[in-house]
Design an enzyme around this catalytic site. Structure first.
Site, short mmCIF file in Angstrom:
data_model
loop_
_atom_site.label_atom_id
_atom_site.label_comp_id
_atom_site.label_asym_id
_atom_site.label_seq_id
_atom_site.Cartn_x
_atom_site.Cartn_y
_atom_site.Cartn_z
CB CYS A 112 -61.06 45.19 -47.40
SG CYS A 112 -61.03 44.72 -45.79
CG HIS A 220 -59.37 49.61 -46.93
ND1 HIS A 220 -60.83 49.69 -47.02
CD2 HIS A 220 -59.29 48.75 -45.82
CE1 HIS A 220 -61.30 48.52 -46.58
NE2 HIS A 220 -60.50 47.94 -45.82
CD GLU A 222 -61.13 52.24 -49.59
OE1 GLU A 222 -61.31 52.28 -48.38
OE2 GLU A 222 -60.23 51.24 -50.00
#
Length: 257
Positions: A112, A220, A222
Site C-alpha cells: 500500500c 493488503h 498482511e
C-alpha cells in the site's frame, strides 16, 4: 529466540498520542514478517548517516501501509486535500532508504503506502485521489463498515504473465482488498507492471533490474495472512529471499544449540 532468524527492517510511522510524538508500526505487519520466518525490527525515524547502519543490521525490508500519504511535493505537485494525513518524517528517510536497499539487493516487499513510496522514490508519480480520476473506481474502503468488511475482498486483479507475481501465485486473477485513496499515476522508469485492477490502475509492480527480490503490492496481503493461501505464498517467497540474502551476503548463522 532462534539464533538463525534473518532480520527484516520495518519502518515506523510517526503519530501523536496524548500530545507526545510516537513511532508506531501496525502489529499485522510485524506478524506477517514472523509468518515469513523472519525477525521484525521496527525502526524509528532515521537521521542522515543512520540508514547505512540500519541496513547493515538487516536482511530484508518490509514497507508497510499507513493511514498517511506520501507528500505530493516528492512528485512535484501541491497538496490537493489538506485534511488527508501526511508523514513527511517517514518520507524523509524511507525514500532514500528504498533506493539504497534496492541497489544493494536487499529483498523488499512493499504494501500500500510502501508501494507508493517505491514508485515515488524511483521517480514516478501518484494520483492523490484515485476516486476523482475519470475512468477509475473508488478504491477506498467504507470507513463506517466493520474492519473485517473494510479489509475483505473488494475486486479482482489481473496477474500479468511472465513476472515475479505470476511465479509466486500463478496466472489468472486474484481477489484482493482495497483500502487506498492514492495510487500509481505514472510508473517510474524501469518498473514492470505485475497486476492491474479492472479499471486499469496498477496494483502490483517490480523492479526487474534490481539485484534482489522485490515486489510491490497495492492491496493488503498482511490482513489475516495466515488464513489466505495467496498471502501465505507471498510471504513465504519473501522469507525465502531474505534467508538467501542472509546466507549469501553474511554467511549462514549458527543454529541454536
Amino acid at each position: 529466540m532462534r539464533a538463525d532468524l534473518p532480520v527484516v527492517l520495518v519502518p515506523a510511522c510517526n503519530t501523536t498520542l496524548g500530545g507526545h510524538p510516537f513511532h508506531v508500526a501496525g502489529r499485522k505487519y510485524v506478524e506477517a514478517v514472523r509468518l515469513a520466518g523472519a525477525l521484525p525490527l521496527v525502526v524509528p525515524r532515521l537521521v542522515p548517516g543512520e540508514v547505512e547502519t540500519a541496513l547493515a543490521l538487516c536482511h530484508g525490508v518490509l514497507l508497510t501501509g499507513s493511514p498517511s500519504n506520501v507528500h505530493p511535493s516528492h512528485f512535484d505537485e501541491p497538496v490537493q486535500d489538506p485534511d488527508l494525513p501526511l508523514d513527511s518524517e517517514r518520507d524523509a528517510w524511507v525514500l532514500p532508504l528504498i533506493r539504497v536497499a534496492l541497489a544493494r539487493g536487499l529483498p523488499m516487499l512493499a504494501i500500500c503506502r510502501g508501494t507508493q513510496e517505491v514508485n515515488v522514490a524511483l521517480g514516478g508519480s501518484l494520483h492523490q485521489a484515485v476516486q476523482d480520476v475519470p475512468g477509475h473506481r473508488d478504491h477506498r474502503a467504507d470507513r463506517s463498515a466493520p474492519i473485517d468488511v473494510q479489509y475483505g475482498p473488494s475486486h479482482e486483479v489481473v496477474v500479468q504473465p511472465g513476472g515475479r507475481l505470476e511465479a509466486i501465485v500463478g496466472s489468472g486473477r486474484l481477489s484482493v482488498n482495497s483500502v487506498h485513496g492514492q495510487g500509481v499515476k505514472r510508473l517510474a522508469d524501469g518498473l514492470r507492471v505485475e497486476a492491474t485492477a479492472p479499471d486499469g490502475l496498477v496494483e502490483a509492480f517490480s523492479l526487474p533490474d534490481a539485484p534482489g527480490f522485490n515486489l510491490c503490492l497495492q492491496w493488503h496481503p498482511e490482513w489475516l495472512a495466515e488464513r489466505n493461501p495467496v498471502s501465505r505464498r507471498l510471504f513465504e517467497a519473501f522469507g525465502a529471499a531474505v534467508r538467501q540474502y542472509r546466507d549469501r551476503v553474511r554467511g549462514p548463522l549458527p543454529a541454536a544449540a
